[in-house]
Design a protein around this motif. Structure first.
Motif, PDB file in Angstrom:
ATOM      1  N   SER A 128       0.810  -1.220   0.000  1.00 48.78           N
ATOM      2  CA  SER A 128       0.000   0.000   0.000  1.00 48.78           C
ATOM      3  C   SER A 128       0.842   1.269   0.000  1.00 48.78           C
ATOM      4  O   SER A 128       0.329   2.353  -0.273  1.00 48.78           O
ATOM      5  N   ALA A 129       2.147   1.147   0.292  1.00 52.07           N
ATOM      6  CA  ALA A 129       3.021   2.321   0.333  1.00 52.07           C
ATOM      7  C   ALA A 129       3.700   2.604  -1.002  1.00 52.07           C
ATOM      8  O   ALA A 129       4.263   3.690  -1.193  1.00 52.07           O
ATOM      9  N   ILE A 130       3.628   1.654  -1.943  1.00 48.66           N
ATOM     10  CA  ILE A 130       4.357   1.798  -3.198  1.00 48.66           C
ATOM     11  C   ILE A 130       3.817   2.962  -4.021  1.00 48.66           C
ATOM     12  O   ILE A 130       2.629   3.026  -4.345  1.00 48.66           O
ATOM     13  N   GLY A 131       4.701   3.893  -4.337  1.00 46.14           N
ATOM     14  CA  GLY A 131       4.325   5.015  -5.196  1.00 46.14           C
ATOM     15  C   GLY A 131       3.563   6.130  -4.512  1.00 46.14           C
ATOM     16  O   GLY A 131       3.118   7.076  -5.172  1.00 46.14           O
ATOM     17  N   LEU A 132       3.404   6.052  -3.181  1.00 49.32           N
ATOM     18  CA  LEU A 132       2.684   7.097  -2.454  1.00 49.32           C
ATOM     19  C   LEU A 132       3.671   8.073  -1.818  1.00 49.32           C
ATOM     20  O   LEU A 132       4.644   7.651  -1.195  1.00 49.32           O
ATOM     21  N   PRO A 133       3.416   9.372  -1.922  1.00 50.13           N
ATOM     22  CA  PRO A 133       4.293  10.337  -1.256  1.00 50.13           C
ATOM     23  C   PRO A 133       3.946  10.451   0.216  1.00 50.13           C
ATOM     24  O   PRO A 133       2.826  10.133   0.641  1.00 50.13           O
ATOM     25  N   HIS A 134       4.910  10.870   1.014  1.00 49.21           N
ATOM     26  CA  HIS A 134       4.655  11.216   2.408  1.00 49.21           C
ATOM     27  C   HIS A 134       3.576  12.297   2.432  1.00 49.21           C
ATOM     28  O   HIS A 134       3.512  13.141   1.525  1.00 49.21           O
ATOM     29  N   PRO A 135       2.673  12.277   3.442  1.00 49.84           N
ATOM     30  CA  PRO A 135       1.621  13.311   3.483  1.00 49.84           C
ATOM     31  C   PRO A 135       2.149  14.731   3.324  1.00 49.84           C
ATOM     32  O   PRO A 135       1.502  15.564   2.683  1.00 49.84           O
ATOM     33  N   SER A 136       3.328  15.008   3.868  1.00 43.16           N
ATOM     34  CA  SER A 136       3.892  16.355   3.743  1.00 43.16           C
ATOM     35  C   SER A 136       4.391  16.645   2.332  1.00 43.16           C
ATOM     36  O   SER A 136       4.719  17.793   2.010  1.00 43.16           O
ATOM     37  N   GLY A 137       4.450  15.619   1.477  1.00 42.99           N
ATOM     38  CA  GLY A 137       4.954  15.803   0.121  1.00 42.99           C
ATOM     39  C   GLY A 137       3.875  15.866  -0.946  1.00 42.99           C
ATOM     40  O   GLY A 137       4.181  15.973  -2.138  1.00 42.99           O
ATOM     41  N   TYR A 175       8.507   4.623 -11.601  1.00 47.54           N
ATOM     42  CA  TYR A 175       9.740   4.517 -10.825  1.00 47.54           C
ATOM     43  C   TYR A 175       9.459   4.874  -9.364  1.00 47.54           C
ATOM     44  O   TYR A 175       8.748   5.843  -9.074  1.00 47.54           O
ATOM     45  N   VAL A 176      10.023   4.083  -8.448  1.00 46.88           N
ATOM     46  CA  VAL A 176       9.862   4.366  -7.024  1.00 46.88           C
ATOM     47  C   VAL A 176      11.212   4.233  -6.323  1.00 46.88           C
ATOM     48  O   VAL A 176      12.109   3.527  -6.786  1.00 46.88           O
ATOM     49  N   ASP A 177      11.318   4.921  -5.193  1.00 47.01           N
ATOM     50  CA  ASP A 177      12.560   4.925  -4.421  1.00 47.01           C
ATOM     51  C   ASP A 177      12.809   3.554  -3.804  1.00 47.01           C
ATOM     52  O   ASP A 177      11.884   2.904  -3.308  1.00 47.01           O
ATOM     53  N   ILE A 178      14.062   3.112  -3.812  1.00 47.28           N
ATOM     54  CA  ILE A 178      14.389   1.784  -3.307  1.00 47.28           C
ATOM     55  C   ILE A 178      14.343   1.709  -1.785  1.00 47.28           C
ATOM     56  O   ILE A 178      14.302   0.608  -1.228  1.00 47.28           O
ATOM     57  N   GLY A 186       9.919   3.563  -1.131  1.00 43.09           N
ATOM     58  CA  GLY A 186       8.846   3.320  -2.092  1.00 43.09           C
ATOM     59  C   GLY A 186       8.163   4.575  -2.585  1.00 43.09           C
ATOM     60  O   GLY A 186       7.158   4.492  -3.305  1.00 43.09           O
ATOM     61  N   GLY A 187       8.682   5.763  -2.226  1.00 42.57           N
ATOM     62  CA  GLY A 187       8.079   7.009  -2.686  1.00 42.57           C
ATOM     63  C   GLY A 187       8.207   7.173  -4.192  1.00 42.57           C
ATOM     64  O   GLY A 187       9.104   6.596  -4.814  1.00 42.57           O
ATOM     65  N   PRO A 188       7.316   7.955  -4.815  1.00 44.45           N
ATOM     66  CA  PRO A 188       7.337   8.095  -6.275  1.00 44.45           C
ATOM     67  C   PRO A 188       8.505   8.933  -6.769  1.00 44.45           C
ATOM     68  O   PRO A 188       8.890   9.925  -6.143  1.00 44.45           O
ATOM     69  N   THR A 189       9.079   8.529  -7.886  1.00 42.39           N
ATOM     70  CA  THR A 189      10.080   9.321  -8.591  1.00 42.39           C
ATOM     71  C   THR A 189       9.394   9.925  -9.806  1.00 42.39           C
ATOM     72  O   THR A 189       8.913   9.202 -10.682  1.00 42.39           O
ATOM     73  N   MET A 190       9.342  11.252  -9.861  1.00 45.15           N
ATOM     74  CA  MET A 190       8.678  11.968 -10.942  1.00 45.15           C
ATOM     75  C   MET A 190       9.715  12.351 -12.000  1.00 45.15           C
ATOM     76  O   MET A 190      10.839  12.731 -11.665  1.00 45.15           O
ATOM     77  N   THR A 191       9.349  12.259 -13.268  1.00 46.36           N
ATOM     78  CA  THR A 191      10.290  12.551 -14.345  1.00 46.36           C
ATOM     79  C   THR A 191       9.661  13.470 -15.390  1.00 46.36           C
ATOM     80  O   THR A 191       8.442  13.553 -15.518  1.00 46.36           O
ATOM     81  N   ALA A 192      10.529  14.154 -16.143  1.00 45.54           N
ATOM     82  CA  ALA A 192      10.075  15.047 -17.219  1.00 45.54           C
ATOM     83  C   ALA A 192      11.217  15.271 -18.187  1.00 45.54           C
ATOM     84  O   ALA A 192      12.384  15.019 -17.877  1.00 45.54           O
ATOM     85  N   ARG A 193      10.885  15.766 -19.375  1.00 46.92           N
ATOM     86  CA  ARG A 193      11.888  16.271 -20.297  1.00 46.92           C
ATOM     87  C   ARG A 193      12.228  17.681 -19.841  1.00 46.92           C
ATOM     88  O   ARG A 193      11.334  18.516 -19.635  1.00 46.92           O
ATOM     89  N   THR A 194      13.489  17.976 -19.665  1.00 45.08           N
ATOM     90  CA  THR A 194      13.914  19.233 -19.060  1.00 45.08           C
ATOM     91  C   THR A 194      13.338  20.447 -19.777  1.00 45.08           C
ATOM     92  O   THR A 194      12.809  21.375 -19.142  1.00 45.08           O
ATOM     93  N   ASP A 195      13.402  20.466 -21.097  1.00 42.21           N
ATOM     94  CA  ASP A 195      12.951  21.639 -21.842  1.00 42.21           C
ATOM     95  C   ASP A 195      11.431  21.772 -21.872  1.00 42.21           C
ATOM     96  O   ASP A 195      10.915  22.797 -22.338  1.00 42.21           O
ATOM     97  N   ARG A 196      10.720  20.755 -21.380  1.00 39.85           N
ATOM     98  CA  ARG A 196       9.258  20.840 -21.336  1.00 39.85           C
ATOM     99  C   ARG A 196       8.732  21.190 -19.948  1.00 39.85           C
ATOM    100  O   ARG A 196       7.519  21.315 -19.767  1.00 39.85           O
ATOM    101  N   VAL A 197       9.627  21.320 -18.969  1.00 37.81           N
ATOM    102  CA  VAL A 197       9.200  21.777 -17.649  1.00 37.81           C
ATOM    103  C   VAL A 197       8.677  23.203 -17.800  1.00 37.81           C
ATOM    104  O   VAL A 197       9.349  24.065 -18.378  1.00 37.81           O
ATOM    105  N   GLU A 198       7.484  23.452 -17.313  1.00 43.87           N
ATOM    106  CA  GLU A 198       6.799  24.711 -17.593  1.00 43.87           C
ATOM    107  C   GLU A 198       7.623  25.935 -17.242  1.00 43.87           C
ATOM    108  O   GLU A 198       7.715  26.887 -18.022  1.00 43.87           O
ATOM    109  N   SER A 199       8.221  25.951 -16.053  1.00 44.11           N
ATOM    110  CA  SER A 199       8.961  27.140 -15.613  1.00 44.11           C
ATOM    111  C   SER A 199      10.271  27.328 -16.366  1.00 44.11           C
ATOM    112  O   SER A 199      10.815  28.432 -16.388  1.00 44.11           O
TER     113      SER A 199
END
Length: 345
Positions: free
Chosen positions: A229-238, A255-258, A261-274
Motif C-alpha cells: 500500500s506504500a508503493i508510489g505514495l508520497p509522504h503526506p507532507s509531500g 519509478y519508485v525509491d528503493i 517506495g516514494g514516487p520518482t517523478m520525471t520530465a523532459r527538461t525543456d518541457r518543464v513549464e517554468s
C-alpha cells in the motif's frame, strides 16, 4: 517580510543543520550530520566556482545548494538542491514497476503479476531535490519560491543540465519513523532498519545497495499489505510538492525509491513549464508597475552561479520594456539596464 533565494555558503552550515534535525527522517539529501552537510557545501562551492559552461554530454555530476534567506534578518529559512547528472559517482538505483502477463490454455486464465525491477534507467538525468522549508515559514508561497527558483537556475545555466530531469518524493513513514516499504522489501536483506539504512545512504552513498541488494525482480503480491500500500505514495507532507511537480509537467512513470517506495517523478527538461516559459529581458524602469496596465506577479532571477538570486516580484510592461518593483530590485541588487530572467507566478 521579503525573502530571496541565493547560493548556499559555508557559513550556512548551522542553519542547514538545525533544519535537518526537523525533517523527521527519510530525507537523504539533508541529513542531520555536520560532516555530511559540510561535504555538501564544499561540493556545491566547487560547482559554483566552475565557470566552464560544460559539454551537454559531460559525465560531470555537480551539486548546487540553494537557500531561502530572510532579507531583513539574514536568517536561512529553507533550502533546495539541484544535481546536474546523477549516477556518475555511483549507480543511481530505482525500482520500476513492471507487469508480467502469463496465460494458461489448460485453465483458460490469464494472470498478470506486478513486479519491482531494480534498474539504473535514470542514470545521467538531472535532479531537483533536497527541498525543505522551515515549519514556521510554510505560508505565503515560499515553498513555491524554493521549488521554482531551481527551474530558473536551470534555464539560466541550461548547458550544464541533462535533457531529462527527475524528482524523488519522500515515501510513507510510519509513526515510529520507519518505512513499511523498507521493512517489506530491502530490509530483509540488509540486517538494518530503515533509519539506519537511510542515514548510512545519506552519509556514504548508494554503493552498499549494489553490494547487497538482490538483482532479481520482486513480486509485489508476495509483499506484506503494509509494503504494497506504500508503493508510489508520497509522504503526506509531500503531496503539495507532488502537485507542483505535476503542474510543471512531471509525471510518475512507474519509478519508485528503493528505500521508502516514494514516487520518482520525471520530465523532459525543456518541457518543464517554468523552464520553457522563462524569459531574459532588460529592466527598463524600477518603479511600482501598477500603472503599466500589465502588472503581474512573477519570479524574477539574476546572476550567474554563486551570484544567483531569485525572489517574488511585481512586474509590468512599458513602451521601453520591463518594469520591476523597487523592493524586488533591491532584494536582487539590480537596476535599470540590467537583464533579469522571469516567469509568471
Amino acid at each position: 517580510m521579503t525573502h530571496r533565494i541565493r547560493a548556499a555558503r559555508p557559513e550556512d552550515l548551522q542553519h542547514l543543520y538545525e533544519m535537518a534535525k526537523l525533517t523527521g527522517g527519510g530525507f537523504t539529501n539533508l541529513p542531520p550530520d555536520r560532516k555530511a552537510l559540510t561535504a555538501k557545501l564544499e561540493r556545491s562551492a566547487q560547482a559554483y566556482a566552475n565557470l566552464e559552461e560544460g559539454d551537454p554530454k559531460s559525465e560531470r555530476d555537480e551539486l548546487f545548494v540553494l537557500v531561502l534567506e530572510d532579507v531583513a534578518t539574514g536568517e536561512v529559512r529553507g533550502t533546495s538542491q539541484i544535481f546536474t547528472r546523477v549516477g556518475q559517482q555511483w549507480p543511481f538505483y530505482s525500482y520500476r514497476i513492471a507487469t508480467l502477463t502469463q496465460h494458461s490454455k489448460e485453465l483458460n486464465r490469464t494472470f498478470r503479476a506486478e513486479m519491482l525491477n531494480l534498474v539504473t534507467d535514470l542514470e545521467g538525468s538531472s535532479e531537483v531535490g533536497g527541498l525543505f522549508l522551515h515549519p514556521s515559514e510554510r505560508a505565503g508561497g515560499l515553498g513555491m519560491l524554493l521549488a521554482r527558483s531551481r527551474y530558473l537556475f536551470i534555464a539560466m545555466h541550461r548547458k550544464r543540465f541533462s535533457d531529462r530531469i527527475l524528482a524523488e518524493l519522500r515515501g510513507v513513514i510510519d509513526e515510529r519513523g520507519g518505512s513499511p516499504f523498507w521493512d517489506g522489501v530491502a530490509g530483509r536483506f540488509f540486517g538494518m532498519n530503515f533509519q539506519e539504512a537511510d542515514y548510512f545512504n545519506a552519509i556514504n552513498g548508494h554503493q552498499f545497495i549494489a553490494d547487497l541488494m538482490p538483482k532479481h525482480p520482486v513480486y509485489i503480491a508476495m509483499l506484506p499489505e503494509t509494503a504494497r500500500s506504500a508503493i508510489g505514495l508520497p509522504h503526506p507532507s509531500g503531496r503539495a510538492a507532488m502537485r507542483m511537480l505535476e503542474e510543471e509537467g512531471f509525471a510518475h512513470e512507474g519509478y519508485v525509491d528503493i528505500f521508502d517506495g516514494g514516487p520518482t517523478m520525471t520530465a523532459r527538461t525543456d518541457r518543464v513549464e517554468s523552464i520553457a516559459s522563462a524569459k531574459a529581458v532588460p529592466i527598463a524602469h524600477v518603479r511600482a508597475p501598477e500603472g503599466s496596465g500589465t502588472a503581474a506577479k512573477a519570479l524574477v532571477a539574476t546572476g550567474r552561479l554563486a551570484d544567483f538570486r531569485c525572489c517574488f516580484a511585481e512586474i509590468g510592461e512599458s513602451a521601453e520594456g520591463l518594469v520591476l518593483d523597487p523592493i524586488a530590485a533591491a532584494s536582487l541588487g539590480v537596476g535599470e539596464g540590467d537583464t533579469v530572467w522571469h516567469v509568471r507566478r
